[in-house]
Structure formats: C-alpha cells, structure tokens
Design an enzyme around this catalytic site. Structure first.
Site, PDB file in Angstrom:
ATOM      1  N   ASN A   8       6.588  29.497  63.360  1.00 43.36           N
ATOM      2  CA  ASN A   8       6.076  30.788  63.841  1.00 43.36           C
ATOM      3  C   ASN A   8       6.721  31.900  63.015  1.00 43.36           C
ATOM      4  O   ASN A   8       7.897  32.203  63.191  1.00 43.36           O
ATOM      5  CB  ASN A   8       6.416  30.941  65.333  1.00 43.36           C
ATOM      6  CG  ASN A   8       5.932  32.263  65.904  1.00 43.36           C
ATOM      7  OD1 ASN A   8       5.234  33.011  65.235  1.00 43.36           O
ATOM      8  ND2 ASN A   8       6.314  32.537  67.148  1.00 43.36           N
ATOM      9  N   LYS A  10       6.114  34.984  63.166  1.00 42.21           N
ATOM     10  CA  LYS A  10       6.164  36.247  63.913  1.00 42.21           C
ATOM     11  C   LYS A  10       5.700  37.388  62.982  1.00 42.21           C
ATOM     12  O   LYS A  10       4.841  37.154  62.139  1.00 42.21           O
ATOM     13  CB  LYS A  10       7.553  36.477  64.505  1.00 42.21           C
ATOM     14  CG  LYS A  10       8.015  35.258  65.323  1.00 42.21           C
ATOM     15  CD  LYS A  10       9.227  35.493  66.158  1.00 42.21           C
ATOM     16  CE  LYS A  10       9.582  34.206  66.901  1.00 42.21           C
ATOM     17  NZ  LYS A  10      10.706  34.378  67.815  1.00 42.21           N
ATOM     18  N   HIS A  92       3.404  33.183  74.152  1.00 39.02           N
ATOM     19  CA  HIS A  92       4.777  33.300  73.641  1.00 39.02           C
ATOM     20  C   HIS A  92       5.530  34.347  74.479  1.00 39.02           C
ATOM     21  O   HIS A  92       4.949  35.353  74.903  1.00 39.02           O
ATOM     22  CB  HIS A  92       4.754  33.731  72.164  1.00 39.02           C
ATOM     23  CG  HIS A  92       6.089  33.562  71.519  1.00 39.02           C
ATOM     24  ND1 HIS A  92       7.105  34.470  71.708  1.00 39.02           N
ATOM     25  CD2 HIS A  92       6.585  32.585  70.734  1.00 39.02           C
ATOM     26  CE1 HIS A  92       8.173  34.051  71.044  1.00 39.02           C
ATOM     27  NE2 HIS A  92       7.887  32.906  70.443  1.00 39.02           N
ATOM     28  N   GLU A  94       7.471  36.617  73.691  1.00 35.12           N
ATOM     29  CA  GLU A  94       7.428  37.975  73.139  1.00 35.12           C
ATOM     30  C   GLU A  94       6.115  38.662  73.499  1.00 35.12           C
ATOM     31  O   GLU A  94       6.073  39.867  73.713  1.00 35.12           O
ATOM     32  CB  GLU A  94       7.648  37.930  71.612  1.00 35.12           C
ATOM     33  CG  GLU A  94       9.101  37.597  71.291  1.00 35.12           C
ATOM     34  CD  GLU A  94       9.329  36.867  69.978  1.00 35.12           C
ATOM     35  OE1 GLU A  94       8.409  36.804  69.144  1.00 35.12           O
ATOM     36  OE2 GLU A  94      10.444  36.336  69.803  1.00 35.12           O
ATOM     37  N   GLU A 164      10.366  26.915  75.412  1.00 36.41           N
ATOM     38  CA  GLU A 164      11.168  27.886  74.667  1.00 36.41           C
ATOM     39  C   GLU A 164      11.953  28.732  75.655  1.00 36.41           C
ATOM     40  O   GLU A 164      11.436  29.758  76.147  1.00 36.41           O
ATOM     41  CB  GLU A 164      10.265  28.817  73.844  1.00 36.41           C
ATOM     42  CG  GLU A 164       9.570  28.154  72.689  1.00 36.41           C
ATOM     43  CD  GLU A 164       9.305  29.142  71.550  1.00 36.41           C
ATOM     44  OE1 GLU A 164       9.693  28.843  70.422  1.00 36.41           O
ATOM     45  OE2 GLU A 164       8.737  30.215  71.795  1.00 36.41           O
ATOM     46  N   GLY A 170      15.943  33.408  69.000  1.00 33.34           N
ATOM     47  CA  GLY A 170      16.518  34.396  68.079  1.00 33.34           C
ATOM     48  C   GLY A 170      17.959  34.777  68.384  1.00 33.34           C
ATOM     49  O   GLY A 170      18.442  35.801  67.901  1.00 33.34           O
ATOM     50  N   SER A 210      16.055  29.029  68.389  1.00 33.91           N
ATOM     51  CA  SER A 210      17.191  28.958  67.466  1.00 33.91           C
ATOM     52  C   SER A 210      17.384  27.597  66.814  1.00 33.91           C
ATOM     53  O   SER A 210      18.500  27.235  66.446  1.00 33.91           O
ATOM     54  CB  SER A 210      18.485  29.390  68.175  1.00 33.91           C
ATOM     55  OG  SER A 210      18.400  30.762  68.520  1.00 33.91           O
TER      56      SER A 210
HETATM   57  P1  13P Z   1      13.762  31.313  66.753  1.00 35.03           P
HETATM   58  O1  13P Z   1      13.654  29.931  66.135  1.00 35.03           O
HETATM   59  O2  13P Z   1      13.901  32.400  65.757  1.00 35.03           O
HETATM   60  O3  13P Z   1      14.782  31.346  67.843  1.00 35.03           O
HETATM   61  O4  13P Z   1      12.351  31.602  67.453  1.00 35.03           O
HETATM   62  C1  13P Z   1      11.801  30.629  68.265  1.00 35.03           C
HETATM   63  C2  13P Z   1      10.441  31.062  68.605  1.00 35.03           C
HETATM   64  O5  13P Z   1      10.264  32.035  69.328  1.00 35.03           O
HETATM   65  C3  13P Z   1       9.334  30.311  68.022  1.00 35.03           C
HETATM   66  O6  13P Z   1       8.136  30.662  68.616  1.00 35.03           O
END
Ligand code: 13P
Length: 252
Positions: A8, A10, A92, A94, A164, A170, A210
C-alpha cells in the site's frame, strides 16, 4: 496456501518515482516467485501498472460505492477495471479516520467491488484505546459483521481480510504473535458462525502494521496468516523484494 503480499503506497510517489520503482522491482524479482503480489498505487499511477512484471497485480487504495454520477473527485469500480486494476483496499483505518468511512459505506463498497470482479482487501483492526479497554474482539466483530452483511459465502473467495491494528500502523510497533493469533482466531470464528467451518478455514487473512523484512519471517509463520499488507516498508522496492522473496525460496 499461497502467500499474498499487498503493498500500500498510500499518498506517496509521483509518476516518475513509480516508474523508477517498477524498473527496480521488475529487475530484481525472484524467478521462483510463488506468492501473489499486488501493488496498490495512488490513483494517478494506476496507468503505469502496465509496465509491471506480469506476475505483479495492480491494486487501488479506495473506490466509490456508486457506479457513476455527481461525486466530484471520486473514482468508480469501472474506472479502475479499465486500467487493469485487480484488487482494491476497502475500509483502511486511515479512510475510516480521516474520511469518515462508516461500516455501512464499507459494506456498499465491497458489494460494488465484487460486482465488478475486483478482489477486495478489507481492513479491520482496533485502535490503541479500544485495545487497552479490551474491546478488540468486539470491534473486529462489529467491523466484519457489518462489512460482510448481505455477502454470500461463495463471494468470500473475492475477499481478503487484513488485520491491521491501528496502533501498529506506521508506528514501528508490530503486534505480538499472541495478539495476531488471537485476532485471526476471532476472525475465523466470526466467519464460521456466519457462514461455515469450511469458509472459515478458506478465509485469507493478512497482517498489516509496521511489517518490515526484519519482522516478516516471524509474523508470516503465525498460524493462519496468509500474507501481509505492507505500507512504509513497501516504498523501497528492495525491502518489498526481501519480504516476498523469503516465501518464494521456501515453500511453506
Ligand atoms: P505500515 O506498514 O507503514 O505500518 O502501514 C501499514 C498499512 O497501513 C498498510 O495498509
């Protein structure tokens, strides 16, 4: 079960940067790649997916639940399909947090995506506050039950569930094996009670939060984890290659 790796990106990388990435990835992909790999690029780069090695699929990070209409700035399932997109991330954390995506909206998006033949990567997971107040099971149940409301058992093959934990995204903090195992059990139990034991057994579940090439091995060995949804670490093609290669060299 074949491992699945979903990257991803982002809101990262311009088109020239994505092209460099694709070149690096294509040049260093292991010949013996035995996993499914998908890059979820920003919308603006989806058209570059055609330059990817044919073993890598292209995915989107979101889509609108309606087929078309007056939704300024939105992207439909048809638009994604026309660009050769095969996967779409839905729900997601976010999107839930910053764009007010509700479980109801997520359910509609899943139905639309499935109707267009897109594979859904459904994200679920608890926040730190929810985890600290021991509400993880309750939150996962709410998210999964509403996301899958009205979805038939034969449609589950088009849905990959990504666990997740929001507090792990993150932050550099990876969930413990025990936490992940517990979440996987909860998810399978839910699928079993709403569908069947077979559906629960067949359900593909990924871990995200992460994950790096350093932590991938131990996480991907956890019983019931079929792969990973990788954010930050996937932005470096060599990191992604390390993550996916381990499973291409060792058949598990
Ligand atoms: P990170 O691997 O940066 O923690 O992000 C995970 C994520 O949100 C994947 O969709």
């Amino acid at each position: 079960m074949k491992k699945i790796f979903v990257a991803n990106f982002k809101m990262n990388k311009t088109n020239p940067e994505v092209l460099d990435y694709i070149q690096e990835l294509n040049n260093h992909l292991p010949e013996s790649l035995s996993s499914d790999v998908c890059l979820c690029l920003p919308y603006t780069s989806l058209c570059l997916g055609k330059f990817l090695d044919e073993r890598i699929a292209v995915g989107a990070q979101n889509m609108h639940e309606e087929d078309f209409g007056p939704f300024t700035g939105e992207i439909s399932a048809d638009m994604l399909c026309c660009l050769g997109v095969k996967y779409v991330i839905i729900g997601h954390s976010e999107r839930r947090k910053y764009f007010n995506e509700t479980n109801e909206k997520i359910n509609k998006k899943i139905k639309t995506a499935l109707r267009h033949g897109l594979k859904v990567v459904l994200c679920v997971g608890e926040t730190k506050v929810q985890r600290n107040s021991k509400r993880t099971t309750e939150i996962l149940s709410q998210q999964i039950e509403s996301a899958l409301s009205g979805i038939f058992e034969n449609e589950l093959k088009g849905i990959i569930i990504a666990y997740e934990p929001v507090w792990a995204i993150g932050t550099g903090k990876v969930a413990s094996s025990e936490d992940i195992e517990e979440a996987v059990k909860t998810i399978r139990k839910l699928i079993s009670s709403h569908y069947s034991k077979q559906a629960a057994q067949d359900q593909k579940i990924l871990y995200g939060g992460s994950l790096t090439s350093g932590t991938a091995k131990s996480i991907l060995k956890i019983d019931g984890i079929c792969g990973a949804l990788v954010g930050g670490a996937s932005l470096d093609p060599n990191e992604l290659i390390k993550i996916i290669s381990w499973f291409s060299l060792k058949v598990i």
